[in-house]
Write an enzyme that holds these catalytic residues in place. Structure first.
Site, PDB file in Angstrom:
ATOM      1  N   TYR A 143       0.838  -1.195   0.000  1.00  0.00           N
ATOM      2  CA  TYR A 143       0.000   0.000   0.000  1.00  0.00           C
ATOM      3  C   TYR A 143       0.869   1.239   0.000  1.00  0.00           C
ATOM      4  CZ  TYR A 143      -3.569   3.429   1.219  1.00  0.00           C
ATOM      5  OH  TYR A 143      -4.414   4.516   1.208  1.00  0.00           O
ATOM      6  N   ASP A 235       9.410   3.220   0.525  1.00  0.00           N
ATOM      7  CA  ASP A 235       8.277   3.910   1.134  1.00  0.00           C
ATOM      8  C   ASP A 235       8.378   3.691   2.638  1.00  0.00           C
ATOM      9  OD1 ASP A 235       5.925   4.933   2.046  1.00  0.00           O
ATOM     10  OD2 ASP A 235       4.634   3.882   0.615  1.00  0.00           O
ATOM     11  N   LYS A 264       3.348  10.109   8.116  1.00  0.00           N
ATOM     12  CA  LYS A 264       3.037   9.721   9.502  1.00  0.00           C
ATOM     13  C   LYS A 264       3.934  10.383  10.554  1.00  0.00           C
ATOM     14  CE  LYS A 264       0.207   6.097   7.862  1.00  0.00           C
ATOM     15  NZ  LYS A 264       0.315   5.122   6.816  1.00  0.00           N
TER      16      LYS A 264
HETATM   17  C1  LIG Z   1      -0.193   5.377   5.268  1.00  0.00           C
HETATM   18  C2  LIG Z   1       0.691   5.028   4.132  1.00  0.00           C
HETATM   19  C3  LIG Z   1       0.680   5.747   2.936  1.00  0.00           C
HETATM   20  C4  LIG Z   1      -0.321   6.822   2.655  1.00  0.00           C
HETATM   21  O1  LIG Z   1      -0.198   7.896   3.528  1.00  0.00           O
HETATM   22  P1  LIG Z   1      -1.454   8.897   3.704  1.00  0.00           P
HETATM   23  O2  LIG Z   1      -0.913   9.963   4.606  1.00  0.00           O
HETATM   24  O3  LIG Z   1      -2.549   8.084   4.315  1.00  0.00           O
HETATM   25  O4  LIG Z   1      -1.813   9.402   2.375  1.00  0.00           O
HETATM   26  C5  LIG Z   1       1.621   5.444   1.972  1.00  0.00           C
HETATM   27  N1  LIG Z   1       2.513   4.464   2.153  1.00  0.00           N
HETATM   28  C6  LIG Z   1       2.543   3.742   3.291  1.00  0.00           C
HETATM   29  C7  LIG Z   1       3.577   2.680   3.449  1.00  0.00           C
HETATM   30  C8  LIG Z   1       1.625   3.991   4.301  1.00  0.00           C
HETATM   31  O5  LIG Z   1       1.622   3.246   5.399  1.00  0.00           O
END
Ligand SMILES: *Cc1c(COP(=O)(O)O)cnc(C)c1O
Length: 446
Positions: A143, A235, A264
């Site tokens: 994701y 990521d 985050k």
């Molecule tokens: C939460 C998340 C996202 C997306 O971040 P948002 O702030 O919700 O748009 C992208 N990559 C990873 C690995 C995530 O955990």
């Protein structure tokens, strides 16, 4: 437990917000989610006054739970009362960028944005521009936010959008790999390597169960990207500043990605994202370069202050030690409970993340088993049984998790992630007592 207020609020919400929520996972709880009124340290209290030990922690952005250290709180208050934003640069953005580039070796320059999604969108655009190629490789089930290039399903080059509204033509620019499969990566590069702009992966899958890399997996991806002139993009929206402490997961694994996406934690609980990497790449963003990137709220002073002071406080105090010790304690406790009561299940996680995966087959012995979360050690008796990729995680028992296990935990006052895929987070606010209480609840519920 009484949930009348939450039910009434959800009833109102359903009339004015699709599914009653502003982000899909929040509605996964059946028959309706509880509405939180406030947080308190490692706990949340819902609209009906029920108290829970909170392991969801906003799904990742909170290093201190619901109890901000005084300097963090003071920085947020002062920036909120001074403006709160201007459309011109501010000192706190520079300081935050300096902090990140000082601590994360692969990051020489950074562009702050407003969400993890925005970060991965911009990272894909930058990788495509920098390489002059279109294809992005992602891990199946991985994701990277709600964006067109990564919301895909399928194998290899037989990929289709995973949501209506995304043109097939978009999905055709995305290739997928099963995580942890070195041969599949090799084969995909042999067929498509010259068209691949970037491989985008979490260093540890933390949105689809928690899946640790097998030995040499990231090295294989790094080598393939180097051989074919593609970029490796980590990521680290979840793992950044959580796994491996301030050096992030890339430091823990000793891998240098070309680009890193953050989110985050770097916003200290406020909306944030960022793209970092080597200067010659990141400088291709406008206005230094010609890859368009912009945002009204990007580098918002309140967010920057919250993120910077959170990370500074962690640099100067025993924050990660506390979190990692409690993480080990909860994973060790869970490993003992699983060995006794559900030997087919896998305890996953490292540092401040944990999850029990409902895998299907048990090892013959627990001798020499990973003690505090699956590390994909080939000499662990569970090695052939623990999930290696998203498809393995998905094969877990969804209905038992959702209909029986999660509600049993909630009824005991333990708030776990809303589905069987999302990670759970240990914070500085959690205590040894929270851990013991949670382990007792798992004993009842597993
Ligand atoms: C939460 C998340 C996202 C997306 O971040 P948002 O702030 O919700 O748009 C992208 N990559 C990873 C690995 C995530 O955990």
């Amino acid at each position: 437990m009484n949930h009348e207020q939450s039910r009434d609020l959800y009833d109102r919400a359903l009339s004015v917000m699709p599914g009653g929520v502003n982000s899909a996972v929040r509605a996964a709880i059946e028959p309706y989610p509880f509405f939180v009124e406030r947080g308190d340290g490692g706990h949340v209290i819902d609209a009906d006054g029920n108290r829970y030990v909170d392991w969801v922690m906003g799904l990742g952005p909170l290093l201190y739970g619901h109890d901000l250290p005084q300097p963090v709180e003071a920085a947020i208050q002062s920036h909120a009362s001074e403006g709160p934003m201007y459309g011109t640069p501010t000192e706190v953005e520079v300081e935050h960028a300096e902090f990140v580039t000082r601590h994360v070796p692969s990051v020489e320059m950074i562009r702050f944005v407003n969400s993890g999604t925005e970060a991965t969108v911009s990272a894909c655009r930058l990788a495509r521009a920098a390489t002059g190629r279109d294809k992005i490789v992602v891990m199946q089930g991985g994701y990277h936010g709600a964006q067109e290039s990564t919301l895909v399903e399928g194998d290899g080059d037989a990929v289709h959008p995973s949501s209506p509204g995304i043109p097939q033509a978009f999905a055709e620019q995305t290739l997928t790999l099963p995580f942890n499969d070195k041969e599949a990566a090799q084969t995909l590069f042999e067929e498509h390597g010259d068209d691949i702009a970037a491989v985008l992966t979490e260093p540890i899958l933390a949105n689809y169960g928690i899946v640790h890399p097998v030995e040499g997996y990231h090295e294989t991806l790094r080598d393939l990207c180097d051989d074919y002139g593609s970029l490796l993009v980590f990521d680290e929206v979840i793992t950044g500043f959580r796994v491996g402490g301030l050096q992030c997961a890339q430091g823990k694994f000793g891998i240098e990605p070309d680009l890193t996406t953050f989110g985050k934690l770097i916003g200290g609980g406020f909306p944030v994202g960022a793209i970092g990497g080597r200067a010659e790449l990141v400088e291709q963003f406008t206005p230094a370069g010609d890859v368009f990137q912009a945002g009204t709220f990007s580098g918002h002073p309140v967010t920057m202050a919250a993120g910077l002071e959170s990370l500074r406080y962690a640099a100067e105090n025993d924050v990660h030690d506390h979190i990692n010790d409690l993480g080990d304690r909860i994973r060790e406790g869970l490993t003992d409970i699983v060995a006794d009561q559900a030997p087919e299940y896998t305890v996953a996680g490292t540092d401040g993340i944990f999850k029990v995966l409902f895998s299907r087959t048990a090892p013959e012995t627990f001798d020499g088993h990973c003690e505090a979360g699956c590390r994909q050690r080939t000499d662990c008796p569970r090695f052939d049984h623990c999930p290696k990729n998203a498809a393995d995680v998905k094969a877990g028992e969804t209905d038992r998790w959702r209909r029986v296990f999660w509600p049993k935990m909630k009824d005991q006052g333990i708030f776990l992630a809303q589905n069987q895929f999302e990670a759970q987070f240990v914070t500085y606010a959690h205590t040894r007592e929270d851990v013991e209480e949670t382990l007792e609840a798992y004993k009842e519920a597993l």
